[in-house]
Design a protein around this motif. Sequence first.
Motif: not given
Length: 127
Positions: A46-48, A78-89, A94-95
């Motif tokens: 669903a996120v994709l 772990r990705p940069d805590a402040r980063g804002l990923p896209t759904g695909a990222e 992570y998932l």
Amino acid sequence: MSLTPRTDRPLVIVGAGPIGLAAAAQAHERGLPVIVVEAGGSVGQAVLEWGHVRLFSPWSELVDAAAARLLEPTGWVRPDARGLPTGAEWVGDYLAPLAEALRSADVAIRTSSRVVGVSRQGRDRLV
């Protein structure tokens, strides 16, 4: 009726998105047998569907603590805590790795499996 978790039957989690996989990591950490059932063909399906959209929440709010503990021994970074990923990222970084870590920990994840009903043994679905 006891609400104490049992280890003689698996906990069934419906949905292999961010909440379902985090719940699976939490349950696994507590020693519960787990099966995750996902209607889509992959985890985070669903996120994709909106994978091109950037989230408003930073990575610090998107990674479950139990999931991170399960992922860290695999070499996951772990990705940069402040980063804002896209759904695909979110799915790719992570998932999907979380699903692989769960599978390696003997958590069953069944994709392309639609749940059509949930009931309790000895009770009909209307009660």
